[in-house]
Write an enzyme that holds these catalytic residues in place. Structure first.
Site: not given
Ligand code: GGG
Length: 351
Positions: A136, A186, A243, A247, A219
């Site tokens: 990032y 990875k 990240d 999710d 993976d």
């Molecule tokens: N609540 C945090 C938010 O809006 N995240 C959206 C997002 O895409 N975040 C990417 C990240 O956390 O790097």
């Protein structure tokens, strides 16, 4: 009475709705427990600021935020109006400028909240995301833009210092839990950066012999988190992998709307940042049905960080009871509104 100065940055979409809900819960817990005061300043940055000034945050936003004890963020992004890489930039800059290198993202199952998996074994994991470097960092460029020969170069940077400090943080966290740490890389395909992660893990592991250490490629990790999620405890990975995995852990425990996060500067040289893991969800923004739980639980993490442990515990157990009583927003299969679940949490706190 102790005062904590909090910068509220509700942001876009459902960010404003879940932050308003969280402030209501925080008001209930401060009234109930007393002993501390939260002094807020609210910054209407994001699309609202863009409409007035042509940019999502003011130029000096980092200087502004520096003077607070903590920052509370809702969500950023409104892709139909502005590309996500523009709206997300201030958040990434904030994490890097304030050296918020440890992003802690717990995810667990709750009684009363159905998950999508066949197994009903409880899940209780924490994803620790390296938050300051890796994939990032803003390092790259375009060449021959707009031509058929267009080239995009984006370079990730993984430093020994960055890897070591996030692994030490994760080992320490595992020691407060079930003493298991799984590192995600990875390194079979990315043979420089993630092989360095492997080497640093191998060097540190003997110092933490009381923690069971494991390694998986990203993976395999996604597969195993679906097949046997109950066997994971603390999971650590790079910025991108953390990240993505957070999710996934949101998904397997019922909804991303449940998941809190803390972006920590463990040395406390800068204010730390707390935010629900979810984004701005423009599809449901303004409908009053956003799940405020991830945001409310992020506030519990913030209070714990500020030393208000009793208040953090009160919020967590009130939220659990509210969920167990069937207060469910549509993302977790119910019909409750944001206000209904917020009121239920406030009622559980009692005043
Ligand atoms: N609540 C945090 C938010 O809006 N995240 C959206 C997002 O895409 N975040 C990417 C990240 O956390 O790097």
């Amino acid at each position: 009475m102790k005062t904590h100065r909090i910068a509220l940055y509700p942001g876009d979409g459902i960010g404003t709705e879940v932050v308003d809900a969280t402030v209501a819960v925080l008001a209930a817990v401060t009234t109930k427990l007393g002993g501390f005061h939260l002094a807020y300043e609210r910054f209407d940055w994001g699309m609202a600021h863009y409409d007035l000034h042509g940019r999502v945050v003011p130029e000096d936003f980092l200087t502004t935020l520096r003077r607070f004890d903590a920052i509370f963020l809702g969500a950023v992004g409104w892709p139909a109006r502005l590309p996500d890489h523009i709206t997300l930039t201030p958040l990434i800059k904030l994490r890097q400028a304030f050296d918020l290198y440890a992003c802690v993202r717990p995810a667990r199952t709750y009684p009363g909240v159905p998950g999508p998996l066949r197994s009903d074994k409880p899940i209780d994991v924490v994803v620790v995301r390296e938050n300051s470097e890796g994939e990032y960092i803003d390092n790259g460029g375009l060449f021959a833009t707009g031509t058929p020969q267009e080239v995009a170069v984006q370079t990730a940077v993984h430093t020994r210092r960055g890897i070591e400090r996030i692994l030490r943080f994760s080992f320490a966290l595992a020691r407060t839990r079930r003493r298991k740490l799984t590192m995600i890389t990875k390194s079979n395909a990315q043979r420089y950066a993630y092989v360095l992660w492997d080497r640093v893990l191998a060097e540190l592991a003997p110092e933490y012999a009381d923690v069971v250490t494991d390694k998986l490629h990203i993976d395999a990790a996604t597969l195993e988190l679906v097949r046997r999620p109950h066997t994971f405890d603390v999971i650590v990975g790079s910025n991108l992998f953390g990240d993505i995995l957070s999710d996934l852990t949101g998904g397997i425990t019922g909804s991303l709307g449940l998941n809190p996060s803390a972006n920590l500067n463990p040395e406390r040289k800068f204010p730390s940042l707390f935010e629900p893991v979810h984004g701005s969800a423009p599809d449901i923004a303004g409908k009053g049905i956003a799940n405020p739980t991830g945001s409310v639980l992020s506030a519990a993490m913030m209070l714990e960080w500020l030393g208000e442990n009793a208040a953090a515990t009160a919020i967590r157990s009130a939220t659990e009871r509210a969920l167990a009583a069937g207060n469910s927003t549509p993302d977790i299969g119910g019909k409750a509104s944001t206000k209904q679940i917020t009121d239920a949490i406030v009622q559980q706190i009692g005043t």
